[in-house]
Design a protein around this motif. Structure first.
Motif, PDB file in Angstrom:
ATOM      1  N   ALA A  22       0.831  -1.206   0.000  1.00  0.00           N
ATOM      2  CA  ALA A  22       0.000   0.000   0.000  1.00  0.00           C
ATOM      3  C   ALA A  22       0.863   1.252   0.000  1.00  0.00           C
ATOM      4  N   GLU A  23       1.973   1.203   0.728  1.00  0.00           N
ATOM      5  CA  GLU A  23       2.871   2.354   0.774  1.00  0.00           C
ATOM      6  C   GLU A  23       3.509   2.600  -0.585  1.00  0.00           C
ATOM      7  N   ARG A  24       3.937   1.532  -1.258  1.00  0.00           N
ATOM      8  CA  ARG A  24       4.529   1.682  -2.589  1.00  0.00           C
ATOM      9  C   ARG A  24       3.505   2.276  -3.565  1.00  0.00           C
ATOM     10  N   ARG A  25       2.286   1.759  -3.513  1.00  0.00           N
ATOM     11  CA  ARG A  25       1.246   2.256  -4.409  1.00  0.00           C
ATOM     12  C   ARG A  25       0.988   3.745  -4.151  1.00  0.00           C
ATOM     13  N   SER A  26       0.942   4.125  -2.880  1.00  0.00           N
ATOM     14  CA  SER A  26       0.723   5.523  -2.526  1.00  0.00           C
ATOM     15  C   SER A  26       1.856   6.400  -3.042  1.00  0.00           C
ATOM     16  N   ARG A  27       3.077   5.923  -2.973  1.00  0.00           N
ATOM     17  CA  ARG A  27       4.220   6.696  -3.454  1.00  0.00           C
ATOM     18  C   ARG A  27       4.163   6.873  -4.967  1.00  0.00           C
ATOM     19  N   PHE A  28       3.747   5.841  -5.673  1.00  0.00           N
ATOM     20  CA  PHE A  28       3.602   5.968  -7.128  1.00  0.00           C
ATOM     21  C   PHE A  28       2.501   6.973  -7.477  1.00  0.00           C
ATOM     22  N   LEU A  29       1.391   6.941  -6.741  1.00  0.00           N
ATOM     23  CA  LEU A  29       0.298   7.877  -7.015  1.00  0.00           C
ATOM     24  C   LEU A  29       0.687   9.306  -6.665  1.00  0.00           C
ATOM     25  N   PHE A  65       1.410  -1.963 -10.976  1.00  0.00           N
ATOM     26  CA  PHE A  65       0.617  -1.543 -12.132  1.00  0.00           C
ATOM     27  C   PHE A  65       1.100  -2.251 -13.388  1.00  0.00           C
ATOM     28  N   ARG A  66       0.222  -2.328 -14.376  1.00  0.00           N
ATOM     29  CA  ARG A  66       0.620  -2.886 -15.662  1.00  0.00           C
ATOM     30  C   ARG A  66       1.170  -1.797 -16.579  1.00  0.00           C
ATOM     31  N   THR A  67       0.505  -0.642 -16.586  1.00  0.00           N
ATOM     32  CA  THR A  67       0.875   0.448 -17.487  1.00  0.00           C
ATOM     33  C   THR A  67       0.705   1.783 -16.786  1.00  0.00           C
ATOM     34  N   VAL A  71      -2.066   3.797 -13.802  1.00  0.00           N
ATOM     35  CA  VAL A  71      -1.761   4.785 -12.765  1.00  0.00           C
ATOM     36  C   VAL A  71      -2.679   5.991 -12.908  1.00  0.00           C
ATOM     37  N   LEU A  72      -2.836   6.469 -14.138  1.00  0.00           N
ATOM     38  CA  LEU A  72      -3.717   7.619 -14.367  1.00  0.00           C
ATOM     39  C   LEU A  72      -5.150   7.283 -13.972  1.00  0.00           C
ATOM     40  N   ALA A  73      -5.606   6.079 -14.289  1.00  0.00           N
ATOM     41  CA  ALA A  73      -6.962   5.664 -13.917  1.00  0.00           C
ATOM     42  C   ALA A  73      -7.135   5.689 -12.402  1.00  0.00           C
ATOM     43  N   ALA A  74      -6.163   5.140 -11.687  1.00  0.00           N
ATOM     44  CA  ALA A  74      -6.238   5.110 -10.223  1.00  0.00           C
ATOM     45  C   ALA A  74      -6.185   6.518  -9.642  1.00  0.00           C
ATOM     46  N   LEU A  75      -5.347   7.373 -10.220  1.00  0.00           N
ATOM     47  CA  LEU A  75      -5.210   8.736  -9.717  1.00  0.00           C
ATOM     48  C   LEU A  75      -6.484   9.543  -9.976  1.00  0.00           C
TER      49      LEU A  75
END
Length: 218
Positions: A22-29, A65-67, A71-75
């Motif tokens: 979750a932390e990694r995902r948050s950092r990417f976002l 993420f795959r692409t 990331v843009l979709a999640a953001l």
């Protein structure tokens, strides 16, 4: 398959595998909000650049993420979720107040949340446009949630005798377009007004929809 690496499940550094993920995902976002919402924008960002901005590796990117489109979709969903939470909190604060007070609270909360960070405006109204059929479907689906919110407020006001009894979906869809356009233009500096004046104008427009000429409050 022999030799295949398995994702770690134990605790490391006091955090579980789920917490680290979750932390990694948050950092990417967070990094995507900066790069997509400012310079160079979604179309100018690479996986390597996003990973570097997040302080993570490209291998870790592909674990989450795959692409970049993912990331843009999640953001996009995250930015809209922040705005929705602000709107619901603003509506809750005024409770069963008359529709003009509720509308002012709702638009003030929405406008303040979205425009507090220009990067959120760009993600919501600019970067998401024209990327792919998938993201266009997501954008319209998320927009439909805002239309549903306006319709719910209109129906409740009509039930209280504060608005005309009618089907508001078409009018709400047109109105949401006005909201998005006005806030985008204001944020871009194309509208010479304060944010309070923008909110006041949106309230006037909504009340004009709810209370057409000749309607009388019951």
């Amino acid at each position: 398959m022999a030799g295949r690496l398995r994702a770690p499940t134990g605790r490391y550094g006091g955090k579980s595998a789920e917490e680290r993920k979750a932390e990694r995902r948050s950092r990417f976002l967070d990094a995507a909000l900066q790069l997509f919402g400012d310079t160079p924008g979604y179309r100018g960002t690479t996986v390597a650049a996003l990973s570097e901005a997040a302080g993570l590796s490209t291998r870790q990117f592909y674990e989450e993420f795959r692409t970049l489109e993912d990331v843009l979709a999640a953001l996009h969903l995250q930015v809209n979720a922040w705005a929705e939470q602000a709107v619901l909190a603003g509506a809750a604060d005024v409770g069963d107040a008359p529709i003009d007070e509720r509308a002012a609270a709702i638009f003030r909360a929405y406008a303040a949340n979205v425009t507090a960070d220009p990067r959120r405006v760009r993600i919501t109204f600019v970067e998401i446009i024209g990327v792919s059929p998938r993201l266009e479907e997501q954008r319209l689906a998320r927009r439909s949630r805002w239309v549903d919110l306006i319709c719910a407020e209109a129906r409740a006001a009509a039930a209280r005798g504060e608005a005309a009894q009618r089907d508001y979906r078409l009018a709400a869809a047109a109105f949401i377009g006005s909201v998005n356009g006005l806030l985008h233009d204001w944020s871009a500096g194309w509208v010479d007004a304060t944010l309070d004046q923008v909110v006041e104008e949106l309230v006037r427009q909504l009340l004009a929809i709810l209370r057409p000429v000749g309607w009388q409050e019951t």
